[in-house]
Design a protein around this motif. Sequence first.
Motif, PDB file in Angstrom:
ATOM      1  N   GLY A  72      13.049 -18.591  -6.814  1.00 20.72           N
ATOM      2  CA  GLY A  72      13.796 -17.722  -7.715  1.00 20.72           C
ATOM      3  C   GLY A  72      12.938 -16.958  -8.702  1.00 20.72           C
ATOM      4  N   PHE A  73      11.643 -17.263  -8.749  1.00 22.13           N
ATOM      5  CA  PHE A  73      10.747 -16.562  -9.664  1.00 22.13           C
ATOM      6  C   PHE A  73      10.409 -15.186  -9.106  1.00 22.13           C
ATOM      7  CE2 PHE A  73       8.721 -20.812 -11.203  1.00 22.13           C
ATOM      8  CZ  PHE A  73       9.855 -21.085 -11.947  1.00 22.13           C
ATOM      9  N   SER A  74      10.035 -14.293  -9.965  1.00 23.07           N
ATOM     10  CA  SER A  74       9.627 -12.955  -9.554  1.00 23.07           C
ATOM     11  C   SER A  74       8.406 -13.030  -8.644  1.00 23.07           C
ATOM     12  CB  SER A  74       9.275 -12.117 -10.791  1.00 23.07           C
ATOM     13  OG  SER A  74       8.611 -10.920 -10.420  1.00 23.07           O
ATOM     14  N   THR A  75       8.368 -12.185  -7.636  1.00 21.69           N
ATOM     15  CA  THR A  75       7.194 -12.135  -6.755  1.00 21.69           C
ATOM     16  C   THR A  75       5.968 -11.631  -7.516  1.00 21.69           C
ATOM     17  OG1 THR A  75       7.816  -9.927  -5.999  1.00 21.69           O
ATOM     18  CG2 THR A  75       8.552 -11.798  -4.664  1.00 21.69           C
ATOM     19  N   ASP A  76       6.188 -11.016  -8.658  1.00 19.12           N
ATOM     20  CA  ASP A  76       5.079 -10.518  -9.469  1.00 19.12           C
ATOM     21  C   ASP A  76       4.692 -11.482 -10.591  1.00 19.12           C
ATOM     22  OD1 ASP A  76       4.691  -8.173  -8.013  1.00 19.12           O
ATOM     23  OD2 ASP A  76       6.275  -7.143  -9.106  1.00 19.12           O
ATOM     24  N   SER A  77       5.132 -12.718 -10.499  1.00 17.35           N
ATOM     25  CA  SER A  77       4.764 -13.750 -11.471  1.00 17.35           C
ATOM     26  C   SER A  77       3.630 -14.586 -10.885  1.00 17.35           C
ATOM     27  CB  SER A  77       5.982 -14.639 -11.757  1.00 17.35           C
ATOM     28  OG  SER A  77       5.622 -15.712 -12.585  1.00 17.35           O
ATOM     29  N   TYR A  78       2.535 -14.702 -11.619  1.00 19.65           N
ATOM     30  CA  TYR A  78       1.351 -15.383 -11.097  1.00 19.65           C
ATOM     31  C   TYR A  78       0.921 -16.605 -11.892  1.00 19.65           C
ATOM     32  CZ  TYR A  78       0.895 -11.480  -7.968  1.00 19.65           C
ATOM     33  OH  TYR A  78       1.127 -10.574  -6.975  1.00 19.65           O
ATOM     34  N   GLY A  79       1.436 -16.785 -13.094  1.00 19.45           N
ATOM     35  CA  GLY A  79       0.965 -17.868 -13.949  1.00 19.45           C
ATOM     36  C   GLY A  79       1.431 -19.239 -13.509  1.00 19.45           C
ATOM     37  N   PHE A  80       0.502 -20.142 -13.316  1.00 16.47           N
ATOM     38  CA  PHE A  80       0.771 -21.552 -13.026  1.00 16.47           C
ATOM     39  C   PHE A  80       1.693 -21.736 -11.823  1.00 16.47           C
ATOM     40  CE2 PHE A  80      -0.158 -21.264 -17.561  1.00 16.47           C
ATOM     41  CZ  PHE A  80      -1.263 -22.084 -17.612  1.00 16.47           C
ATOM     42  N   ARG A  81       1.475 -20.933 -10.787  1.00 15.14           N
ATOM     43  CA  ARG A  81       2.272 -21.068  -9.572  1.00 15.14           C
ATOM     44  C   ARG A  81       1.368 -21.426  -8.415  1.00 15.14           C
ATOM     45  NH1 ARG A  81       6.046 -16.189  -8.793  1.00 15.14           N
ATOM     46  NH2 ARG A  81       6.876 -17.530  -7.161  1.00 15.14           N
TER      47      ARG A  81
END
Length: 127
Positions: A72-81
């Motif tokens: 469910g997170f944005s595909t453009d979210s990179y922090g701690f993933r």
Amino acid sequence: MTIDEFPGWVKAGHWNTVRQSILSGDYQPAPVRRVVIGKPDGGKRELGIPTVVDRVIQQAIAQILMPIFDPGFSTDSYGFRPGRNAHQAVRRVQSILKEGRRFAVDVDLSKFFDRVNHDLLMTLPFW
């Protein structure tokens, strides 16, 4: 206790006590040890180091919840993933600029959990 000592601690039966306290809702994490480390720019960063038992519990919870929430997170979210890093984020911003867009948003939640009103946060209906 060190991580090397943890398997022996579990084999000695101590984990059963922790498990029962988790299942009964009585488990209380230990206070974290605070350590201050230097940053490359000369500043300082405070780290909280949990006990080995608390870290194992945190990791177990993360392994269950990550597959549920990560999609469910944005595909453009990179922090701690998992499987994502800062280099990929930079490449994504570069590709966005090549597409002709001119804005990128950088959100840093530095010290968010130190500053947020925890009592208020816990009253919000997230579900």
